[in-house]
Design a protein around this motif. Structure first.
Motif, short mmCIF file in Angstrom:
data_model
loop_
_atom_site.label_atom_id
_atom_site.label_comp_id
_atom_site.label_asym_id
_atom_site.label_seq_id
_atom_site.Cartn_x
_atom_site.Cartn_y
_atom_site.Cartn_z
N GLU A 57 21.29 39.90 29.54
CA GLU A 57 22.08 40.95 29.07
C GLU A 57 22.23 42.44 30.20
OE1 GLU A 57 19.41 42.59 25.16
OE2 GLU A 57 20.49 40.87 24.59
N SER A 58 21.44 42.58 31.86
CA SER A 58 20.97 43.31 32.15
C SER A 58 22.65 43.21 33.67
CB SER A 58 19.70 43.37 32.98
OG SER A 58 19.82 41.72 33.94
N VAL A 59 23.22 41.59 33.20
CA VAL A 59 23.70 41.16 34.12
C VAL A 59 25.47 41.36 33.59
CG1 VAL A 59 25.46 39.03 35.17
CG2 VAL A 59 22.42 39.31 35.28
N GLN A 60 25.81 41.65 32.66
CA GLN A 60 26.80 41.97 31.57
C GLN A 60 27.76 43.01 32.13
OE1 GLN A 60 26.67 40.97 27.59
NE2 GLN A 60 25.43 39.34 27.77
N ALA A 61 26.67 44.42 32.49
CA ALA A 61 26.93 45.95 32.62
C ALA A 61 27.27 46.20 33.81
CB ALA A 61 26.00 46.71 31.94
N GLN A 90 38.34 45.47 50.69
CA GLN A 90 39.84 45.87 50.37
C GLN A 90 40.27 46.18 49.31
OE1 GLN A 90 41.00 48.24 53.07
NE2 GLN A 90 38.73 47.48 54.04
N LYS A 91 39.74 45.87 48.31
CA LYS A 91 40.20 46.26 46.79
C LYS A 91 38.77 46.37 46.25
CE LYS A 91 38.65 40.98 45.72
NZ LYS A 91 37.97 41.41 44.55
N PRO A 92 39.20 46.89 44.72
CA PRO A 92 38.17 47.17 43.55
C PRO A 92 37.34 46.53 43.41
CG PRO A 92 40.49 48.05 42.74
CD PRO A 92 41.33 47.22 44.21
N LEU A 93 35.62 47.17 43.50
CA LEU A 93 34.92 45.69 43.14
C LEU A 93 33.75 46.27 42.53
CD1 LEU A 93 34.27 43.14 44.23
CD2 LEU A 93 33.87 43.61 45.98
N GLY A 94 32.83 46.15 42.04
CA GLY A 94 31.81 46.21 41.12
C GLY A 94 31.18 45.43 41.45
N TRP A 95 29.28 45.48 41.09
CA TRP A 95 28.40 43.80 40.86
C TRP A 95 27.37 44.88 40.15
CZ3 TRP A 95 28.66 41.08 44.51
CH2 TRP A 95 30.12 41.17 45.84
N ALA A 96 26.74 44.34 39.79
CA ALA A 96 25.55 43.76 38.77
C ALA A 96 24.72 42.94 39.48
CB ALA A 96 25.87 43.33 37.30
N GLN A 97 23.65 42.62 38.97
CA GLN A 97 22.38 42.09 40.34
C GLN A 97 23.05 41.03 40.84
OE1 GLN A 97 19.97 44.08 38.05
NE2 GLN A 97 19.00 42.45 37.30
N GLY A 98 23.66 41.60 41.45
CA GLY A 98 23.69 40.70 42.47
C GLY A 98 25.17 39.35 42.62
#
Length: 186
Positions: A87-91, A103-111
């Motif tokens: 569950e911690s990776v889902q958000a 050079q683009k929108p990007l996010g991360w969760a637990q790597g």
């Protein structure tokens, strides 16, 4: 699902030109030698222990590696991860409207990569990572689905147009478009 892939590729190409650019330092460090990125297609490189490039496998193996994340930690009666870990990776834990390297929108969760909505999956809970040359490992816990894509030759794009087309076709398929794949009894 959609994408602005040509614009992304153009922005990355422009970011690679200045000798002191962060994108150039990231993509060219360490140096792959005179053959460049093509060297990563050699069996001798596959066998090397390279922390940034040693996740070599088949599409099936890649999809299987993500399976515990798609199934709340348990596969075939064996617990690999606690449900809370999956569950911690889902958000999203971090987000940038313009990643300094890609050079683009990007996010991360637990790597794990958390892409823009509708790039690989319409579900915000999904995560994974495209690999060098266009490979893709992706997990959609909402649909209990994993995606593994590998090819025989490296693609020059950051996001493979073939991997994107496969993801789009998968989510447009009857089982997913009608509300999801059939679930195994809990």
């Amino acid at each position: 699902l959609g994408g602005r892939q040509p614009a992304t590729e153009l922005r990355i190409a422009r970011a690679l030109v200045p000798r002191d650019s962060l994108a150039r330092r990231a993509f060219l460090n360490p140096s792959a030698g005179p053959r460049g990125v093509e060297a990563y297609g050699d069996p001798s490189v596959w066998r090397a222990e390279l922390p940034w490039a040693s996740a070599t496998g088949s599409a099936h193996g890649l999809a299987r590696a993500y399976l515990p994340f798609a199934l709340r930690g348990e596969v075939d009666g064996r617990r690999y991860l606690r449900a809370a870990t999956t569950e911690s990776v889902q958000a999203r834990q971090g987000w940038s409207e313009r990643d300094l390297v890609l050079q683009k929108p990007l996010g991360w969760a637990q790597g794990f990569l958390k892409e823009e909505p509708h790039i690989f999956s319409p579900n915000l809970e999904s995560f994974g990572h495209p690999g060098i040359g266009g490979a893709l490992g992706w997990c959609d816990p909402k649909q209990q689905l994993t995606i593994g894509y590998a090819m025989n030759r490296l693609d020059w794009r950051v996001r493979s147009s073939r991997a994107l087309a496969l993801c789009h076709a998968l989510y447009a398929s009857a089982p997913l478009a009608s509300g999801g794949l059939p679930r195994a009894p809990a």
